[in-house]
Scaffold this motif. Structure first.
Motif, PDB file in Angstrom:
ATOM      1  N   TYR A   1       0.818  -1.297  -0.211  1.00 37.03           N
ATOM      2  CA  TYR A   1       0.058  -0.148  -0.103  1.00 37.03           C
ATOM      3  C   TYR A   1       0.957   1.357  -0.093  1.00 37.03           C
ATOM      4  O   TYR A   1       0.847   2.309  -0.666  1.00 37.03           O
ATOM      5  CB  TYR A   1      -0.817  -0.181   1.229  1.00 37.03           C
ATOM      6  N   ARG A   2       1.990   1.186   0.778  1.00 34.27           N
ATOM      7  CA  ARG A   2       3.081   2.154   0.964  1.00 34.27           C
ATOM      8  C   ARG A   2       4.294   1.232   0.747  1.00 34.27           C
ATOM      9  O   ARG A   2       4.417  -0.057   1.047  1.00 34.27           O
ATOM     10  CB  ARG A   2       3.187   3.160   2.091  1.00 34.27           C
ATOM     11  N   SER A   3       5.293   1.787   0.075  1.00 36.55           N
ATOM     12  CA  SER A   3       6.501   0.946   0.173  1.00 36.55           C
ATOM     13  C   SER A   3       6.745   0.363   1.560  1.00 36.55           C
ATOM     14  O   SER A   3       6.700   0.867   2.447  1.00 36.55           O
ATOM     15  CB  SER A   3       7.702   1.637  -0.295  1.00 36.55           C
ATOM     16  N   PHE A   4       7.508  -0.990   1.415  1.00 38.74           N
ATOM     17  CA  PHE A   4       7.833  -1.608   2.601  1.00 38.74           C
ATOM     18  C   PHE A   4       9.081  -2.152   2.558  1.00 38.74           C
ATOM     19  O   PHE A   4       9.410  -2.726   1.606  1.00 38.74           O
ATOM     20  CB  PHE A   4       6.542  -2.520   3.340  1.00 38.74           C
ATOM     21  N   PHE A   5       9.708  -2.639   3.877  1.00 38.11           N
ATOM     22  CA  PHE A   5      10.767  -3.464   3.828  1.00 38.11           C
ATOM     23  C   PHE A   5      11.002  -3.945   5.057  1.00 38.11           C
ATOM     24  O   PHE A   5      10.259  -3.614   6.181  1.00 38.11           O
ATOM     25  CB  PHE A   5      12.105  -2.715   3.347  1.00 38.11           C
ATOM     26  N   GLY A   6      11.538  -5.245   5.083  1.00 35.69           N
ATOM     27  CA  GLY A   6      11.908  -6.028   6.593  1.00 35.69           C
ATOM     28  C   GLY A   6      10.605  -6.741   7.004  1.00 35.69           C
ATOM     29  O   GLY A   6      10.750  -6.786   8.215  1.00 35.69           O
TER      30      GLY A   6
END
Length: 96
Positions: free
Chosen positions: A84-89
């Motif tokens: 939905y929004r950039s994500f990481f981890g």
């Protein structure tokens, strides 16, 4: 719970997809957790989930989402983690 991926990432609008066969009479547990950004969890039986068609979609404003689905017969479930929004981890954990 078995960790499928310990630290996935995606830029806004991109999905990561997985599938798992669940034996009859078991309950599928799917969870995303951790990391930064906003990942959305979708689960669907027999076909890939979309943003409009899904069996489970927690719709929470962070990366802590969970689905629990009882499977009366053996079935293939598809899991989608959408940015939905950039994500990481973000960790994806699955068990049945």
């Amino acid at each position: 719970m078995r960790t499928i991926t310990p630290g996935m990432s995606a830029v806004r609008g991109v999905s990561r997809s997985y599938s798992i066969e669940v034996p009859a009479g078991r309950t599928l547990q799917v969870r995303i957790a951790g990391g930064q950004g906003d990942a959305d969890l979708y689960v669907q039986r027999g076909t890939r989930p979309t943003t409009t068609q899904w069996l489970c979609r927690p719709h929470l404003p962070h990366n802590e989402e969970r689905c629990s689905i009882h499977s009366p017969e053996t079935a293939l479930y598809f899991i989608r983690v959408y940015a939905y929004r950039s994500f990481f981890g973000v960790r994806l954990n699955v068990s049945y």
